[in-house]
Design a protein around this motif. Sequence first.
Motif, PDB file in Angstrom:
ATOM      1  N   VAL A 490       0.831  -1.197   0.000  1.00 26.29           N
ATOM      2  CA  VAL A 490       0.000   0.000   0.000  1.00 26.29           C
ATOM      3  C   VAL A 490       0.870   1.252   0.000  1.00 26.29           C
ATOM      4  CG1 VAL A 490      -1.547   1.367   1.467  1.00 26.29           C
ATOM      5  CG2 VAL A 490      -2.050  -1.043   1.021  1.00 26.29           C
ATOM      6  N   VAL A 491       1.928   1.231   0.777  1.00 28.89           N
ATOM      7  CA  VAL A 491       2.819   2.392   0.840  1.00 28.89           C
ATOM      8  C   VAL A 491       3.528   2.595  -0.498  1.00 28.89           C
ATOM      9  CG1 VAL A 491       4.878   3.335   1.943  1.00 28.89           C
ATOM     10  CG2 VAL A 491       3.108   2.231   3.332  1.00 28.89           C
ATOM     11  N   ARG A 492       4.031   1.490  -1.075  1.00 29.44           N
ATOM     12  CA  ARG A 492       4.761   1.621  -2.344  1.00 29.44           C
ATOM     13  C   ARG A 492       3.840   2.098  -3.468  1.00 29.44           C
ATOM     14  NH1 ARG A 492       7.410  -3.210  -0.541  1.00 29.44           N
ATOM     15  NH2 ARG A 492       5.841  -4.443  -1.656  1.00 29.44           N
ATOM     16  N   GLU A 493       2.607   1.614  -3.459  1.00 26.09           N
ATOM     17  CA  GLU A 493       1.676   1.985  -4.522  1.00 26.09           C
ATOM     18  C   GLU A 493       0.956   3.305  -4.246  1.00 26.09           C
ATOM     19  OE1 GLU A 493       1.383   0.327  -7.284  1.00 26.09           O
ATOM     20  OE2 GLU A 493       2.751  -1.281  -6.679  1.00 26.09           O
ATOM     21  N   SER A 494       1.249   3.907  -3.084  1.00 24.10           N
ATOM     22  CA  SER A 494       0.611   5.190  -2.703  1.00 24.10           C
ATOM     23  C   SER A 494      -0.902   5.093  -2.765  1.00 24.10           C
ATOM     24  CB  SER A 494       1.104   6.317  -3.621  1.00 24.10           C
ATOM     25  OG  SER A 494       2.487   6.493  -3.483  1.00 24.10           O
ATOM     26  N   VAL A 495      -1.425   3.965  -2.241  1.00 24.55           N
ATOM     27  CA  VAL A 495      -2.888   3.780  -2.246  1.00 24.55           C
ATOM     28  C   VAL A 495      -3.558   4.870  -1.435  1.00 24.55           C
ATOM     29  CG1 VAL A 495      -4.756   2.224  -1.564  1.00 24.55           C
ATOM     30  CG2 VAL A 495      -2.672   1.299  -2.611  1.00 24.55           C
ATOM     31  N   GLY A 496      -2.998   5.221  -0.295  1.00 24.94           N
ATOM     32  CA  GLY A 496      -3.575   6.276   0.535  1.00 24.94           C
ATOM     33  C   GLY A 496      -2.932   7.611   0.306  1.00 24.94           C
ATOM     34  N   GLN A 497      -2.310   7.789  -0.864  1.00 25.24           N
ATOM     35  CA  GLN A 497      -1.602   9.017  -1.223  1.00 25.24           C
ATOM     36  C   GLN A 497      -0.503   9.375  -0.219  1.00 25.24           C
ATOM     37  OE1 GLN A 497      -5.331   9.330  -1.160  1.00 25.24           O
ATOM     38  NE2 GLN A 497      -5.069   8.399  -3.188  1.00 25.24           N
ATOM     39  N   ASN A 498      -0.220   8.434   0.685  1.00 24.03           N
ATOM     40  CA  ASN A 498       0.815   8.660   1.699  1.00 24.03           C
ATOM     41  C   ASN A 498       0.651  10.034   2.357  1.00 24.03           C
ATOM     42  OD1 ASN A 498       1.988   6.145   1.296  1.00 24.03           O
ATOM     43  ND2 ASN A 498       3.426   6.890  -0.259  1.00 24.03           N
ATOM     44  N   GLU A 499      -0.578  10.330   2.678  1.00 26.48           N
ATOM     45  CA  GLU A 499      -0.874  11.640   3.278  1.00 26.48           C
ATOM     46  C   GLU A 499      -0.277  11.749   4.672  1.00 26.48           C
ATOM     47  OE1 GLU A 499      -5.235  11.785   4.335  1.00 26.48           O
ATOM     48  OE2 GLU A 499      -5.180   9.957   3.126  1.00 26.48           O
ATOM     49  N   GLY A 500      -0.278  12.943   5.213  1.00 27.38           N
ATOM     50  CA  GLY A 500       0.328  13.190   6.502  1.00 27.38           C
ATOM     51  C   GLY A 500      -0.436  12.541   7.646  1.00 27.38           C
ATOM     52  N   VAL A 501       0.235  12.510   8.778  1.00 28.37           N
ATOM     53  CA  VAL A 501      -0.367  11.916   9.984  1.00 28.37           C
ATOM     54  C   VAL A 501      -1.514  12.809  10.432  1.00 28.37           C
ATOM     55  CG1 VAL A 501       0.046  11.240  12.379  1.00 28.37           C
ATOM     56  CG2 VAL A 501       1.843  10.900  10.644  1.00 28.37           C
ATOM     57  N   PRO A 502      -2.715  12.229  10.717  1.00 32.29           N
ATOM     58  CA  PRO A 502      -3.846  13.049  11.217  1.00 32.29           C
ATOM     59  C   PRO A 502      -3.427  13.861  12.430  1.00 32.29           C
ATOM     60  CG  PRO A 502      -4.596  10.838  10.646  1.00 32.29           C
ATOM     61  CD  PRO A 502      -3.105  10.818  10.530  1.00 32.29           C
ATOM     62  N   LEU A 503      -3.995  15.081  12.553  1.00 38.92           N
ATOM     63  CA  LEU A 503      -3.568  15.998  13.601  1.00 38.92           C
ATOM     64  C   LEU A 503      -3.794  15.430  15.001  1.00 38.92           C
ATOM     65  CD1 LEU A 503      -4.785  19.436  12.197  1.00 38.92           C
ATOM     66  CD2 LEU A 503      -2.433  18.581  12.385  1.00 38.92           C
ATOM     67  N   HIS A 504      -4.881  14.679  15.187  1.00 36.29           N
ATOM     68  CA  HIS A 504      -5.147  14.206  16.551  1.00 36.29           C
ATOM     69  C   HIS A 504      -4.162  13.119  16.983  1.00 36.29           C
ATOM     70  CE1 HIS A 504      -7.249  11.154  14.145  1.00 36.29           C
ATOM     71  NE2 HIS A 504      -7.203  10.368  15.224  1.00 36.29           N
ATOM     72  N   LEU A 505      -3.402  12.570  16.032  1.00 36.19           N
ATOM     73  CA  LEU A 505      -2.400  11.556  16.387  1.00 36.19           C
ATOM     74  C   LEU A 505      -1.005  12.159  16.559  1.00 36.19           C
ATOM     75  CD1 LEU A 505      -3.405   8.591  14.025  1.00 36.19           C
ATOM     76  CD2 LEU A 505      -4.020   8.943  16.434  1.00 36.19           C
ATOM     77  N   ARG A 506      -0.861  13.408  16.296  1.00 30.84           N
ATOM     78  CA  ARG A 506       0.450  14.030  16.392  1.00 30.84           C
ATOM     79  C   ARG A 506       0.719  14.481  17.830  1.00 30.84           C
ATOM     80  NH1 ARG A 506       1.048  17.802  10.943  1.00 30.84           N
ATOM     81  NH2 ARG A 506       0.179  16.248   9.469  1.00 30.84           N
ATOM     82  N   ASN A 507       1.966  14.493  18.191  1.00 27.68           N
ATOM     83  CA  ASN A 507       2.372  14.967  19.512  1.00 27.68           C
ATOM     84  C   ASN A 507       2.509  16.491  19.502  1.00 27.68           C
ATOM     85  OD1 ASN A 507       3.118  14.727  22.186  1.00 27.68           O
ATOM     86  ND2 ASN A 507       5.313  14.469  21.708  1.00 27.68           N
TER      87      ASN A 507
END
Length: 548
Positions: A490-507
């Motif tokens: 999934v990462v190699r094929e950019s299935v999820g567009q390799n978007e950024g980490v959701p804000l609520h999961l960030r420190n």
Amino acid sequence: MEREQLLSMGFPDDLASQALAATGGKSILKATEWILGRNKSDSQTPDENPNSSPSPSPFQPKLDRFFHFQSKPSNPPQIQKQHCDTPSLPSPPSKRLRLEAENSPHQPLSERMRPRTVDDVVGQDHLLSHKSLLRSAIDSNRLPSIILWGPPGTGKTSIAKAIVNSSSQPSSYRFVSLSAVTAGVKDVRDVVEEARKIKVSKNMNSKRTLLFVDEVHRFNKSQQDSFLPVIEDGSIVFIGATTENPSFHLITPLLSRCRVLTLNPLQPSHVASLLNRAVADTGRGLAWSVGGASIEVSDEAIDFLSSHCDGDARVALNALEISAVTAAARVPIKQSVCRVEEEEHGESLVENNGVGSSQVTTVTLVDAKEALQSKHLAYDKAGEEHYNLISALHKSMRGSDADASIYWLARMLEGGEEPLYIARRLVRFASEDVGLADPNALVQAVACYQACHFLGMPECNVNLAQCVAYLALAPKSVSVYRAILAAQEVVRESVGQNEGVPLHLRNAPTKLMKELGYGKGYIYPPDNPFSSTQNYLPPSLQGYKFLN
């Protein structure tokens, strides 16, 4: 001590005592020279022609045996007439030993017994049967460029040399042999240039160059590239021999111009037939190795060598030669002087080759074991067999066959494999194939690696065997292995567009980050154990399943 050694050479007791007394009694060499010199002077009379050749000493065969003089004459031994009162020796199976001048006295048995035509090659019927590609090409005198791939001692070099002799027009080929171990760029260039000159000479009698390159996998890319144009335009017929997988060690353009022919390991029955052929061949076989003496080999010795050489005919033949020399060295030589008449008169013949006894040398099972020392194992820690065996071990554990797993482990250890390499593969197997079905398998594998590191071989063999048996018998689950592969895809094929980490999961360690929304809306699970509204995947991958 010196007197006993002289007696063991076959000298009479009184003559040994005289020799020791005359030379001081401390040098065996001086004593033997004194005896031989005395024998020579006593055997000559005043009426004898001083230029005539003296008769050989009757003690010389025993002396040669004692001092282990195994060198053979460069030419076949000459038959000499000798008159005596003792009866003649029985005729050997072949009246005259056909030792061929083309054979070097130092050639090993495996080299002397090379097949001369493809009809003499054994164990490769799939390549040399009458309807096979190679046999058809030989019969039609249209040899293609080929790569012979097979284990050592299966006949690659022998087939290459026998092809020319088996051709319908052997005189139309010029055989050139190179070894990639010793040949350099200049050697390859010289052969290629000479082949080109012969091709453009337009001489009707010119020969086509057949170039045989042994161990061709040792050539680098540029050296292999040099063969491409002359193979392409037909200047040479290229035959390469390799023990390594051509797919990994030969360049693709060379493979596209050659047919790859695979040789099979020889079966014990094939090796036994080669050994029996060497025993029966009085011209270039085992008799040559022992100076032409009569020699027999027991069936037990043949069976042992053929089944313990791991399909390598070279190993078996050389071990047979060593065992024959060992057996011949212990056979006592009796003093005998024989009357030898001309072959035309039908009398028995004996050759002046240092063997003056009718006694037959027998090679026993003990001799064969002493010569071979240990079973020959085909294993290369960096080659094809290395990967074949680790694959067999892995698949046997995956199939929960503990017996097969331990067997393949033993094969690798006896072949000299590094135990830490095997232990690393077991650590990988514990997570890949056992996984969550038995999480303790990983603990066992890591402990096995540490034990191998502490102990080393041979003590760590039991640690490896314990871990292999545990992993083979453990329940299997590949869910973790498949999950990580799916996620990586999934990462190699950019299935999820390799978007950024959701804000609520960030420190949010700083005030600025908090103002930017980092960590906003995050639900702390220990305080809300039953909350299921929080998402952890990127929005584009919501609901995606990796672990089943």
